[in-house]
Design an enzyme around this catalytic site. Structure first.
Site, PDB file in Angstrom:
ATOM      1  CB  ALA A  52      52.478  19.589-101.889  1.00 48.34           C
TER       2      ALA A  52
ATOM      3  CB  ILE B 261      53.552  28.595-105.537  1.00 48.12           C
ATOM      4  CG1 ILE B 261      54.835  29.421-105.440  1.00 48.12           C
ATOM      5  CG2 ILE B 261      52.850  28.602-104.195  1.00 48.12           C
ATOM      6  CD1 ILE B 261      55.432  29.806-106.738  1.00 48.12           C
TER       7      ILE B 261
ATOM      8  CG  ASP C  40      48.774  19.843 -99.706  1.00 49.98           C
ATOM      9  OD1 ASP C  40      49.245  20.816-100.312  1.00 49.98           O
ATOM     10  OD2 ASP C  40      47.536  19.651 -99.583  1.00 49.98           O
TER      11      ASP C  40
ATOM     12  CB  ALA D  83      50.031  31.468 -98.141  1.00 53.18           C
TER      13      ALA D  83
ATOM     14  NE  ARG E 248      56.068  38.931-111.040  1.00 52.32           N
ATOM     15  CZ  ARG E 248      55.228  38.536-110.098  1.00 52.32           C
ATOM     16  NH1 ARG E 248      54.731  39.416-109.230  1.00 52.32           N
ATOM     17  NH2 ARG E 248      54.856  37.275-110.008  1.00 52.32           N
TER      18      ARG E 248
ATOM     19  CG  HIS F 139      53.937  40.422-102.737  1.00 50.41           C
ATOM     20  ND1 HIS F 139      54.790  40.267-103.800  1.00 50.41           N
ATOM     21  CD2 HIS F 139      52.924  39.543-102.948  1.00 50.41           C
ATOM     22  CE1 HIS F 139      54.327  39.327-104.615  1.00 50.41           C
ATOM     23  NE2 HIS F 139      53.184  38.873-104.122  1.00 50.41           N
TER      24      HIS F 139
HETATM   25  N1  LIG Z   1      54.517  35.161-102.536  1.00 44.24           N
HETATM   26  C1  LIG Z   1      54.390  34.987-103.833  1.00 44.24           C
HETATM   27  O1  LIG Z   1      55.105  35.620-104.628  1.00 44.24           O
HETATM   28  C2  LIG Z   1      53.389  33.996-104.350  1.00 44.24           C
HETATM   29  C3  LIG Z   1      53.488  33.485-105.658  1.00 44.24           C
HETATM   30  C4  LIG Z   1      52.549  32.539-106.076  1.00 44.24           C
HETATM   31  C5  LIG Z   1      51.528  32.127-105.220  1.00 44.24           C
HETATM   32  N2  LIG Z   1      51.450  32.675-103.971  1.00 44.24           N
HETATM   33  C6  LIG Z   1      50.406  32.301-103.018  1.00 44.24           C
HETATM   34  O2  LIG Z   1      50.688  30.984-102.534  1.00 44.24           O
HETATM   35  C7  LIG Z   1      49.466  30.346-102.131  1.00 44.24           C
HETATM   36  C8  LIG Z   1      49.357  28.987-102.822  1.00 44.24           C
HETATM   37  O3  LIG Z   1      49.231  29.179-104.229  1.00 44.24           O
HETATM   38  P1  LIG Z   1      49.130  27.933-105.219  1.00 44.24           P
HETATM   39  O4  LIG Z   1      49.022  28.485-106.590  1.00 44.24           O
HETATM   40  O5  LIG Z   1      50.191  26.946-104.892  1.00 44.24           O
HETATM   41  O6  LIG Z   1      47.715  27.328-104.795  1.00 44.24           O
HETATM   42  P2  LIG Z   1      47.253  25.794-104.868  1.00 44.24           P
HETATM   43  O7  LIG Z   1      45.779  25.806-104.649  1.00 44.24           O
HETATM   44  O8  LIG Z   1      47.804  25.167-106.093  1.00 44.24           O
HETATM   45  O9  LIG Z   1      47.977  25.123-103.619  1.00 44.24           O
HETATM   46  C9  LIG Z   1      47.654  25.393-102.297  1.00 44.24           C
HETATM   47  C10 LIG Z   1      47.908  24.122-101.523  1.00 44.24           C
HETATM   48  O10 LIG Z   1      47.762  24.415-100.127  1.00 44.24           O
HETATM   49  C11 LIG Z   1      47.194  23.255 -99.537  1.00 44.24           C
HETATM   50  N3  LIG Z   1      46.631  23.560 -98.223  1.00 44.24           N
HETATM   51  C12 LIG Z   1      45.518  24.258 -97.918  1.00 44.24           C
HETATM   52  N4  LIG Z   1      45.352  24.303 -96.582  1.00 44.24           N
HETATM   53  C13 LIG Z   1      46.391  23.622 -96.040  1.00 44.24           C
HETATM   54  C14 LIG Z   1      46.787  23.323 -94.717  1.00 44.24           C
HETATM   55  N5  LIG Z   1      46.080  23.718 -93.665  1.00 44.24           N
HETATM   56  N6  LIG Z   1      47.912  22.611 -94.529  1.00 44.24           N
HETATM   57  C15 LIG Z   1      48.648  22.182 -95.594  1.00 44.24           C
HETATM   58  N7  LIG Z   1      48.325  22.431 -96.866  1.00 44.24           N
HETATM   59  C16 LIG Z   1      47.210  23.138 -97.088  1.00 44.24           C
HETATM   60  C17 LIG Z   1      46.158  22.800-100.555  1.00 44.24           C
HETATM   61  O11 LIG Z   1      45.745  21.466-100.318  1.00 44.24           O
HETATM   62  C18 LIG Z   1      46.920  22.996-101.863  1.00 44.24           C
HETATM   63  O12 LIG Z   1      47.622  21.825-102.241  1.00 44.24           O
HETATM   64  C19 LIG Z   1      48.340  31.320-102.526  1.00 44.24           C
HETATM   65  O13 LIG Z   1      47.939  32.079-101.410  1.00 44.24           O
HETATM   66  C20 LIG Z   1      48.997  32.189-103.582  1.00 44.24           C
HETATM   67  O14 LIG Z   1      48.364  33.440-103.705  1.00 44.24           O
HETATM   68  C21 LIG Z   1      52.359  33.602-103.531  1.00 44.24           C
END
Ligand SMILES: NC(=O)c1ccc[n+]([C@@H]2O[C@H](COP(=O)([O-])OP(=O)(O)OC[C@H]3O[C@@H](n4cnc5c(N)ncnc54)[C@H](O)[C@@H]3O)[C@@H](O)[C@H]2O)c1
Length: 308
Positions: free
Chosen positions: A9, A12, A33, A119, A148, A172
Site C-alpha cells: 500500500a 503505486i 502492507d 513491483a 506513453r 518492461h
Molecule cells: N509496473 C510498473 O509500471 C510500475 C510503476 C510504478 C512502480 N512500480 C514498482 O512498484 C514497486 C512499489 O513502488 P512504490 O512507488 O509504490 O514504492 P513504495 O515504497 O511507495 O511502496 C512499497 C510498499 O511495499 C510495502 N512492502 C514491502 N515489503 C512488503 C511485504 N513483504 N509485504 C507487503 N508489503 C510490503 C512497503 O511497506 C511499501 O508500503 C516498486 O518496485 C516500483 O518500482 C512499477
C-alpha cells in the site's frame, strides 16, 4: 462477486487500489502492507471516498497476511522502488526475496487467482513469483509503455489520443521496443512523413519514467490508471487487447515478456502472429536477452540466500 487483494500500500499500490475500488465493479477489496496501521488508515480514507460515491464495496486494510484469502485477483506492488539513476533490474535480488516470501504465504490461500505483478523489475518478478508459487501470474509489462508511446504521438501529431493505436513489446523498461507494424494514426499505418521520427518516440518512451522519478520521486498516476484497466479487463472479462507480459515457456524456465494479447478472465490469444517479421524478431531477441539476464539474476539470488 469479485474479490481483489492489493499486496503493498505504497505510492503505486494506493493509486491502483483507489482507482479499482472507485470503479465500483469490485465487491470486496483487501489491502495488505507490513507498515503498521498504514492499510488500516488507508481503509478509512477509502471508506470516506466510497461514502461520497455511494458505493458499497467491502474494504479491509490489514497487517495480517492471513486475511488475504479467497481472492480472484491479487495485485502485487510490495517491494522497493528504484531511486533516481537506478535501473529496474538493480532491484532484482531484494524484491525477489519478497516475492519468494509472498509466494509461500499468499498462494495457498488464494489458489486459482490471477496474480498481477507490478513491483520491479516487473516481468522478472512475475517469473519469480510464478516459479515459487506455481500460480498463474502476469506482469503489467509494456501496457504502460504503450500508453506513453500513444500519448507522445498524439501530442506531436496534434490528434486525439484515441486516434492512435499500436503497442510496445518486449521487457518492461529500457529494453522495450515499439512494435511499429502495429502503430496507426487515424487508422493509417504510421510513417515518419506524418511528422515525427521513430527514434524520437522510442527515446521518449525509454527516458520519461526516469525523468518523472527524478522530479516526482516515483511514477504513480500514469501506471496507476493503466494498471487499473488491466484489473478491470480481467474482473469484467472485457477481452481487450493489451501489451502485458504473460507466461512463455523458454528453455527450462517460464518467463514473462510483453506482446499484444487478449486480456479477460483468461489471457490469450496473442496477436504476435500478426506482427511483421522485424517486430517478431525484436520480440524473440527480447525473450533471449530476458532469459540470459534472468538466469544470471537467479544465480545471484541463490548465492545471496545461501550466504545468510
Ligand atoms: N509496473 C510498473 O509500471 C510500475 C510503476 C510504478 C512502480 N512500480 C514498482 O512498484 C514497486 C512499489 O513502488 P512504490 O512507488 O509504490 O514504492 P513504495 O515504497 O511507495 O511502496 C512499497 C510498499 O511495499 C510495502 N512492502 C514491502 N515489503 C512488503 C511485504 N513483504 N509485504 C507487503 N508489503 C510490503 C512497503 O511497506 C511499501 O508500503 C516498486 O518496485 C516500483 O518500482 C512499477
Amino acid at each position: 462477486m469479485t474479490k481483489v487483494a492489493f499486496i503493498g500500500a505504497g505510492k503505486i499500490g494506493q493509486t491502483i487500489a483507489f482507482n479499482v475500488i472507485m470503479g465500483g465493479y469490485v465487491d470486496e477489496a483487501i489491502i495488505y502492507d507490513i507498515i503498521p496501521e498504514l492499510p488500516e488508515k488507508f481503509e478509512h480514507e477509502l471508506r470516506h471516498a466510497l461514502a461520497s460515491r455511494k458505493l458499497k464495496t467491502e474494504v479491509l486494510g490489514t497487517n495480517n497476511i492471513d486475511d488475504v484469502s479467497g481472492s480472484d485477483i491479487v495485485v502485487i506492488t510490495a517491494g522497493k522502488p528504484r531511486k533516481p539513476g537506478m535501473s529496474r533490474r538493480d532491484l532484482f535480488v531484494d524484491n525477489a526475496k519478497i516475492m519468494i516470501d509472498l509466494a509461500d504465504k499468499i498462494a495457498k490461500k488464494n489458489r486459482g487467482a490471477i496474480y498481477i505483478m507490478v513491483a520491479n523489475p516487473v516481468d522478472m518478478m512475475a517469473s519469480v513469483f510464478m516459479k515459487y508459487s506455481g500460480e498463474y501470474t502476469i506482469s503489467t509489462g509494456d501496457q504502460v509503455e504503450t500508453m506513453r508511446m500513444r500519448s507522445y504521438l498524439a501530442k506531436k501529431l496534434k490528434v486525439p489520443v484515441y486516434d492512435i493505436n499500436g503497442y510496445v513489446g518486449g521487457e518492461h523498461g529500457e529494453d522495450a521496443v515499439v512494435l511499429w507494424s502495429t502503430v496507426t494514426v487515424k487508422g493509417k499505418p504510421f510513417t515518419e512523413e506524418m511528422g515525427v521520427s521513430k527514434s524520437e518516440v522510442e527515446d521518449y518512451v525509454k527516458k520519461i519514467p526516469g525523468e518523472i522519478i527524478r522530479v516526482m520521486g516515483g511514477t504513480t498516476w500514469g501506471p496507476g490508471t493503466i494498471i487499473e484497466e488491466i484489473v478491470r479487463a480481467i474482473a469484467l472479462n472485457e477481452n481487450k487487447v493489451m501489451s502485458i507480459a504473460f507466461p512463455h515457456k523458454y528453455e527450462d524456465e517460464v518467463i514473462h515478456v510483453s506482446e499484444p494479447v487478449v486480456v479477460g478472465k483468461t489471457i490469450g490469444p496473442s496477436l504476435e502472429p500478426l506482427l511483421d517479421e522485424k517486430d517478431r524478431w525484436h520480440l524473440m531477441a527480447s525473450i533471449k536477452d530476458f532469459y540470459s539476464v534472468y538466469k544470471e539474476n537467479l544465480k545471484q539470488l541463490e548465492e545471496s540466500i545461501s550466504a545468510k
